[in-house]
Design a protein around this motif. Sequence first.
Motif, PDB file in Angstrom:
ATOM      1  N   GLN A  97     -12.913 -32.838 -38.214  1.00 29.53           N
ATOM      2  CA  GLN A  97     -12.007 -31.706 -38.007  1.00 29.53           C
ATOM      3  C   GLN A  97     -11.591 -31.649 -36.525  1.00 29.53           C
ATOM      4  N   PHE A  98     -10.341 -31.252 -36.289  1.00 30.20           N
ATOM      5  CA  PHE A  98      -9.868 -31.187 -34.891  1.00 30.20           C
ATOM      6  C   PHE A  98      -8.930 -29.982 -34.748  1.00 30.20           C
ATOM      7  N   THR A  99      -8.711 -29.602 -33.457  1.00 29.51           N
ATOM      8  CA  THR A  99      -7.772 -28.536 -33.113  1.00 29.51           C
ATOM      9  C   THR A  99      -6.814 -29.031 -32.052  1.00 29.51           C
ATOM     10  N   LEU A 100      -5.589 -28.474 -32.064  1.00 27.31           N
ATOM     11  CA  LEU A 100      -4.554 -28.835 -31.092  1.00 27.31           C
ATOM     12  C   LEU A 100      -4.198 -27.637 -30.220  1.00 27.31           C
ATOM     13  N   ALA A 101      -3.582 -27.916 -29.100  1.00 26.84           N
ATOM     14  CA  ALA A 101      -3.120 -26.877 -28.166  1.00 26.84           C
ATOM     15  C   ALA A 101      -1.626 -27.063 -27.944  1.00 26.84           C
ATOM     16  N   PRO A 102      -0.943 -26.011 -27.421  1.00 26.01           N
ATOM     17  CA  PRO A 102       0.513 -26.140 -27.208  1.00 26.01           C
ATOM     18  C   PRO A 102       0.880 -27.264 -26.266  1.00 26.01           C
ATOM     19  N   GLU A 103      -0.011 -27.584 -25.349  1.00 28.17           N
ATOM     20  CA  GLU A 103       0.326 -28.638 -24.396  1.00 28.17           C
ATOM     21  C   GLU A 103       0.262 -30.041 -24.999  1.00 28.17           C
ATOM     22  N   LEU A 107      -6.754 -30.813 -27.187  1.00 26.52           N
ATOM     23  CA  LEU A 107      -7.257 -31.522 -28.379  1.00 26.52           C
ATOM     24  C   LEU A 107      -8.773 -31.550 -28.355  1.00 26.52           C
ATOM     25  N   GLU A 108      -9.369 -31.107 -29.446  1.00 25.10           N
ATOM     26  CA  GLU A 108     -10.831 -31.094 -29.557  1.00 25.10           C
ATOM     27  C   GLU A 108     -11.249 -31.469 -30.981  1.00 25.10           C
ATOM     28  N   ILE A 109     -12.393 -32.185 -31.132  1.00 22.94           N
ATOM     29  CA  ILE A 109     -13.029 -32.484 -32.433  1.00 22.94           C
ATOM     30  C   ILE A 109     -14.053 -31.372 -32.674  1.00 22.94           C
ATOM     31  N   THR A 110     -13.873 -30.645 -33.729  1.00 23.46           N
ATOM     32  CA  THR A 110     -14.712 -29.470 -33.974  1.00 23.46           C
ATOM     33  C   THR A 110     -15.826 -29.704 -34.991  1.00 23.46           C
ATOM     34  N   SER A 111     -15.895 -30.865 -35.635  1.00 27.29           N
ATOM     35  CA  SER A 111     -16.927 -31.137 -36.663  1.00 27.29           C
ATOM     36  C   SER A 111     -18.289 -31.173 -36.004  1.00 27.29           C
ATOM     37  N   THR A 112     -19.237 -30.504 -36.640  1.00 28.34           N
ATOM     38  CA  THR A 112     -20.610 -30.438 -36.099  1.00 28.34           C
ATOM     39  C   THR A 112     -21.649 -30.904 -37.121  1.00 28.34           C
ATOM     40  N   LYS A 153      -2.211 -33.504 -40.321  1.00 32.27           N
ATOM     41  CA  LYS A 153      -1.825 -32.913 -39.040  1.00 32.27           C
ATOM     42  C   LYS A 153      -2.196 -31.439 -38.926  1.00 32.27           C
ATOM     43  N   ASN A 154      -2.646 -30.848 -40.044  1.00 31.20           N
ATOM     44  CA  ASN A 154      -3.092 -29.463 -40.004  1.00 31.20           C
ATOM     45  C   ASN A 154      -4.493 -29.308 -39.429  1.00 31.20           C
ATOM     46  N   GLY A 155      -5.108 -30.392 -39.027  1.00 32.54           N
ATOM     47  CA  GLY A 155      -6.406 -30.288 -38.376  1.00 32.54           C
ATOM     48  C   GLY A 155      -7.556 -30.888 -39.176  1.00 32.54           C
ATOM     49  N   ASP A 156      -7.244 -31.517 -40.311  1.00 35.59           N
ATOM     50  CA  ASP A 156      -8.323 -32.113 -41.122  1.00 35.59           C
ATOM     51  C   ASP A 156      -8.073 -33.621 -41.221  1.00 35.59           C
ATOM     52  N   ALA A 191      -0.778 -37.166 -27.555  1.00 31.65           N
ATOM     53  CA  ALA A 191      -0.567 -37.189 -26.108  1.00 31.65           C
ATOM     54  C   ALA A 191      -0.435 -35.767 -25.561  1.00 31.65           C
ATOM     55  N   PRO A 192      -1.106 -35.578 -24.444  1.00 27.75           N
ATOM     56  CA  PRO A 192      -1.828 -36.555 -23.620  1.00 27.75           C
ATOM     57  C   PRO A 192      -3.305 -36.698 -23.984  1.00 27.75           C
ATOM     58  N   GLY A 193      -3.806 -36.078 -25.095  1.00 26.05           N
ATOM     59  CA  GLY A 193      -5.246 -36.085 -25.374  1.00 26.05           C
ATOM     60  C   GLY A 193      -5.658 -37.142 -26.394  1.00 26.05           C
ATOM     61  N   ILE A 194      -6.924 -37.623 -26.273  1.00 26.45           N
ATOM     62  CA  ILE A 194      -7.550 -38.574 -27.216  1.00 26.45           C
ATOM     63  C   ILE A 194      -8.996 -38.124 -27.425  1.00 26.45           C
ATOM     64  N   ARG A 195      -9.387 -37.953 -28.682  1.00 29.64           N
ATOM     65  CA  ARG A 195     -10.767 -37.581 -29.002  1.00 29.64           C
ATOM     66  C   ARG A 195     -11.247 -38.469 -30.161  1.00 29.64           C
ATOM     67  N   SER A 196     -12.568 -38.717 -30.218  1.00 30.63           N
ATOM     68  CA  SER A 196     -13.141 -39.560 -31.288  1.00 30.63           C
ATOM     69  C   SER A 196     -14.524 -39.052 -31.681  1.00 30.63           C
ATOM     70  N   ARG A 197     -14.942 -39.461 -32.854  1.00 29.82           N
ATOM     71  CA  ARG A 197     -16.269 -39.092 -33.380  1.00 29.82           C
ATOM     72  C   ARG A 197     -16.796 -40.256 -34.229  1.00 29.82           C
ATOM     73  N   LYS A 198     -18.077 -40.552 -34.038  1.00 25.73           N
ATOM     74  CA  LYS A 198     -18.706 -41.656 -34.780  1.00 25.73           C
ATOM     75  C   LYS A 198     -19.717 -41.112 -35.796  1.00 25.73           C
ATOM     76  N   MET A 199     -19.787 -41.827 -36.932  1.00 22.46           N
ATOM     77  CA  MET A 199     -20.728 -41.446 -37.985  1.00 22.46           C
ATOM     78  C   MET A 199     -21.336 -42.720 -38.581  1.00 22.46           C
ATOM     79  N   LEU A 200     -22.629 -42.655 -38.849  1.00 21.07           N
ATOM     80  CA  LEU A 200     -23.339 -43.787 -39.450  1.00 21.07           C
ATOM     81  C   LEU A 200     -23.486 -43.542 -40.954  1.00 21.07           C
ATOM     82  N   LEU A 201     -22.996 -44.474 -41.726  1.00 18.74           N
ATOM     83  CA  LEU A 201     -23.109 -44.387 -43.193  1.00 18.74           C
ATOM     84  C   LEU A 201     -24.053 -45.479 -43.673  1.00 18.74           C
ATOM     85  N   ILE A 202     -25.058 -45.079 -44.417  1.00 19.85           N
ATOM     86  CA  ILE A 202     -26.021 -46.026 -45.013  1.00 19.85           C
ATOM     87  C   ILE A 202     -25.890 -45.914 -46.529  1.00 19.85           C
ATOM     88  N   VAL A 203     -25.398 -46.976 -47.140  1.00 24.70           N
ATOM     89  CA  VAL A 203     -25.260 -47.016 -48.608  1.00 24.70           C
ATOM     90  C   VAL A 203     -26.489 -47.732 -49.152  1.00 24.70           C
TER      91      VAL A 203
END
Length: 376
Positions: free
Chosen positions: A47-53, A24-29, A104-107, A130-142
């Motif tokens: 955006q994220f990607t999954l693996a068979p495991e 499991l990986e977060i691919t957004s850059t 679940k398709n990765g978006d 499971a077994p992976g956990i990934r996160s990403r933070k973003m700051l929004l200023i309105v």
Amino acid sequence: MMELSIGRFCCVLLSLFAGLVSGLEITSTGPTSIEKASGQSVKLDCQFTLAPEDSGPLDIEWSLLASDNQKEDKVVILYSGDRAYVDYYPPMTGRVHFNSPDPKNGDASINLTGLKSSDSGTYQCKVKKAPGIRSRKMLLIVMVKPSKPRCYAEGPTEEGKNIVLRCKSSEGTNPLQYSWEKTSDSKLLPSTAVLDPVGGTINVKNASASASGTYRCSVSNRVGTEDCILYLNVTPPPNTAGIIAGAIIAVLLILLIIAIILFCCCRARHRKKYEKEICNEIREDVPPPKSRVSTARSFTVGSQRSSLGSMSPSNLHEYALKPQYDKIPSSEEYERPPSHAPVPPPNGAKMAGPNLSRMGGIPVMIPAQNRDGSIV
């Protein structure tokens, strides 16, 4: 204590090992900080990607992190068990959705619409499979776009005075920047003008007639700009002496009018009082007769009545035959000059009864009388 420390160390090793073996990986850059204006929409990319495991159930959770560590994070939207839950956070109900109908398709990206200033904060995208956990933070200023400002001049706009032009916007996210420009005549600000870009004021010192004209104030921040128009008319100083003289004359005229009104009221009141007194007086309808005529007539009539009252029937007949008693003398006869009147007997001479009969007189007894001629 030693056993507790060994247990924590084992948990950390297991989590690191799970992260290494998970695909499991977060691919957004994209940028982790976004600025938007209120009312607009924004996409928070994840955006994220999954693996068979990665064979466990997929959970996606978006939350608004609390600025204070003592408060709990607010879950905004959730995907779990192949189902999206969008009503977790009431302030954003109906305004937050997943970008993809099937995350679940990765978006795992979400869209926020109708942004408000209260939507500002740090958002976290957490993907768990499971077994992976990934996160990403973003700051929004309105940011709030500046509202239309109000332009006005403060103080008297007279020559030789210091005139302050103000420009104020009631809404808008700081920092706000103000700017002034003259749009008429030479389109140059007066040489004595001092501009404050933060406070939105322009101070024109010792203003002259050339400072008159049309001015535009613009207020802006990173998400918008608004402006307003002000027309400045610098007038000559007023004639203070003329104003004072006019005020004095006006006061005197008012006092004169009040005095005239009071005088007319008093005069009318006295006239009404005088007419009322005249109406209450007793008036004689017929004037009295002349005193001499009235006296003569009352005397003659009284004498005749006295003579008649003292006579016997025989003497009354003789009295009726005498011409001198036929009538009462008129006023003209009574008022004849003394030369025509008979000469009275000398004072002190007494006529005896026989002599009076010899002379043809008739003795008469005159009853006593009062002053008005009535018989007593």
